[in-house]
Write an enzyme that holds these catalytic residues in place. Structure first.
Site, mmCIF file in Angstrom:
data_model
loop_
_atom_site.group_PDB
_atom_site.id
_atom_site.type_symbol
_atom_site.label_atom_id
_atom_site.label_comp_id
_atom_site.label_asym_id
_atom_site.label_seq_id
_atom_site.Cartn_x
_atom_site.Cartn_y
_atom_site.Cartn_z
ATOM 1 N N ASP A 155 0.964 -1.507 -0.284
ATOM 2 C CA ASP A 155 -0.228 0.205 -0.194
ATOM 3 C C ASP A 155 1.056 1.752 -0.126
ATOM 4 O O ASP A 155 2.083 0.865 0.208
ATOM 5 C CB ASP A 155 -0.916 -0.339 1.375
ATOM 6 N N ASP A 215 -9.763 4.058 -3.744
ATOM 7 C CA ASP A 215 -10.685 2.337 -3.975
ATOM 8 C C ASP A 215 -11.539 2.257 -4.205
ATOM 9 O O ASP A 215 -12.302 3.323 -4.315
ATOM 10 C CB ASP A 215 -10.887 2.395 -1.890
HETATM 11 C C1 GAL Z 1 -6.355 1.287 1.110
HETATM 12 C C2 GAL Z 1 -6.297 0.147 -0.050
HETATM 13 C C3 GAL Z 1 -7.380 -0.930 0.068
HETATM 14 C C4 GAL Z 1 -6.680 -1.230 2.020
HETATM 15 C C5 GAL Z 1 -6.752 -0.572 3.106
HETATM 16 C C6 GAL Z 1 -6.359 -1.067 4.355
HETATM 17 O O1 GAL Z 1 -5.220 1.744 0.571
HETATM 18 O O2 GAL Z 1 -6.071 1.099 -0.683
HETATM 19 O O3 GAL Z 1 -7.990 -1.768 -0.422
HETATM 20 O O4 GAL Z 1 -5.626 -1.974 2.186
HETATM 21 O O5 GAL Z 1 -5.951 0.561 2.250
HETATM 22 O O6 GAL Z 1 -6.339 -0.009 5.236
#
Ligand code: GAL
Length: 457
Positions: A155, A215
């Site tokens: 991430d 997301d």
């Molecule tokens: C976001 C990511 C999501 C999930 C989330 C977890 O940045 O895009 O898919 O992994 O963090 O905190």
């Protein structure tokens, strides 16, 4: 003068060969086709434990999901202890929620014949505030390899400002790519920087997949300022709360960047999470499949409805996603519909010479659509005019009594469809067009077709 030119040419040759070397990241056997699996985040967020993960793995193995190709079982954020091991700095799992440790889960997942994935961030913390891997790439990669991890989602939170240019992002993500390779274990590297700094231009040299947007959320077309960009090209704020329709739009121009071993990731699926209708989820699943995104389920597998099961096990759609040619479908046209939204046609080549065609109704109206076969091709004069195709509707069954017999023939057509195709609001119809040789099938009389687009309400 000659010498200068020769020097310039040899410098160019060197640069080109360095680029070619860099581009040659592909690790055969790793993500040759887009990864298929399940991830804990969309449904469970941080409310996870070893049971959440192992229960999901068991359903994949027992319910037929594994049989249609789902393979990776991925723990997302929040598997972590409060801190790393004080002596070695190695990552540690949460002592209560994951009391048996991550290696135990990997072993159990492997016993089922499945693969195991984990999550971290190229930052000081994960997005949910747990410890992350910036500055700890080597120890983390080594530990993941010791745990027998097969897939790392990586991430972008708390990245200390090391983003904003492709160079900055590339450098930061390349550290983990190198650390993973150094372990000697084949670990799929799934980069998740939300499309910042155009990862499709540099991530193929270091990773197998890269997220293209902020997301996803469980909405078909809600407009939300948290996902402000209209296109991801030069988007300066990836955000989150991106609807399914918006991500389809984002993906349209990026297909040219993907292929075997390197894929655009449109984010995990929301199918089955309850916020959309059957037609909307089928559109979501179809378009992720045609764009050759990884298909990572994101719902509670232990409480799956028949309707959800039916969508995510459509073998004909999965076969398009997993086609070994690995060519994402392209959008051929997009028409505005009175009253809002658009109607689109996408098509793409498949390995056996068939063509997949999708008619995508992103409008609030039911539509009646005439189909021109020539629209399906890059070079219609060459490819379409001389050929006749048998079309199979991949969301209909050949045999109504066999729930798995996806793909019903809707006849042999030349030039265009013999009747307009009916599409409900938010419905997508996906056809597989198989070329027919009329001289070896003298009895076949192709139906001629008409082309126009009308809305019927
Ligand atoms: C976001 C990511 C999501 C999930 C989330 C977890 O940045 O895009 O898919 O992994 O963090 O905190």
């Amino acid at each position: 003068m000659l010498t200068t030119t020769a020097l310039a040419l040899s410098t160019l040759a060197l640069r080109v060969s360095a680029e070619v070397k860099m581009a040659n990241h592909r690790r055969p056997g790793l993500a040759d086709t887009p990864p298929l699996g399940w991830n804990s985040w969309n449904k469970f967020g941080c409310d996870i434990s070893q049971d959440t993960i192992l229960d999901a793995a068991k359903v994949i193995a027992d319910s037929g999901l594994q049989a249609v190709g789902y393979e990776y079982v991925i723990i997302d954020d929040c598997w972590h202890a409060d801190e790393r091991d004080k002596n070695t700095s190695a990552p540690l799992a949460h002592p209560e929620r994951f009391s048996k440790g991550i290696k135990y889960i990997a072993d159990e997942v492997h016993k089922l014949g499945l693969k195991f994935g984990i999550y971290s961030s190229a930052g000081t913390h994960t997005c949910a505030g747990r410890f992350a891997s910036l500055g700890y790439e080597e120890i983390d990669a080594k530990t993941y390899a010791e745990w027998d991890v097969d897939y790392l989602k990586y991430d972008n939170c708390y990245n200390e400002g090391q983003s904003g240019t492709p160079e900055a992002s590339f450098k930061r993500y390349n550290k983990m790519s190198k650390a993973l390779k150094k372990t000697g274990r084949p670990i799929v590297y799934a980069l998740c920087n939300w499309g910042e700094d155009g990862p499709w231009n540099w991530a193929p040299t270091i990773s197998e997949t890269w997220r293209i947007s902020g997301d996803v959320w469980d909405s078909f077309d809600t407009v939300d300022d948290y996902c402000p960009c209209e296109t991801m090209i030069d988007c300066k704020m990836s955000g989150f709360h991106c609807s399914v329709s918006k991500i389809i739009e984002f993906s349209a121009s990026l297909g040219q960047k993907a292929g075997p071993g390197h894929w655009n990731d449109m984010d995990m699926l929301e199918v089955g999470n309850g916020g959309q209708t059957y037609d909307e989820y089928a559109t979501h699943f179809s378009m992720w499949a045609l764009a050759k995104s990884p298909l990572i389920l994101g719902h509670d597998l232990t409480a799956m409805t028949n309707e959800t099961y039916e969508i995510v096990t459509n073998k004909a759609i999965i076969a398009v996603n997993q086609d070994k040619l690995g060519k994402p479908a392209q959008r051929r046209w997009k028409r505005k519909i009175e009253g809002g939204g658009t109607l689109q046609m996408w098509s793409g080549q498949l390995d056996n010479g068939d063509t997949v065609v999708a008619l995508v109704n992103l409008s609030p109206r039911n539509l009646s659509v005439a189909v021109d076969i020539a629209d399906m091709f890059d070079a219609p004069e060459r490819d379409a005019k001389t050929k006749t195709y048998e079309f199979f509707d991949l969301w209909e069954r050949a045999d109504e009594n066999d729930l798995q017999s996806w793909g019903r023939s809707v006849g042999v057509h030349q030039n265009s469809f013999s009747a307009p195709v009916q599409l409900r609001s938010h419905q997508t119809k996906v056809f597989r067009a198989h070329p027919i040789n009329l001289s070896s099938n003298p009895d076949l009389v192709p139906q001629q077709v008409v082309f126009k687009t009308n809305s019927d309400n």
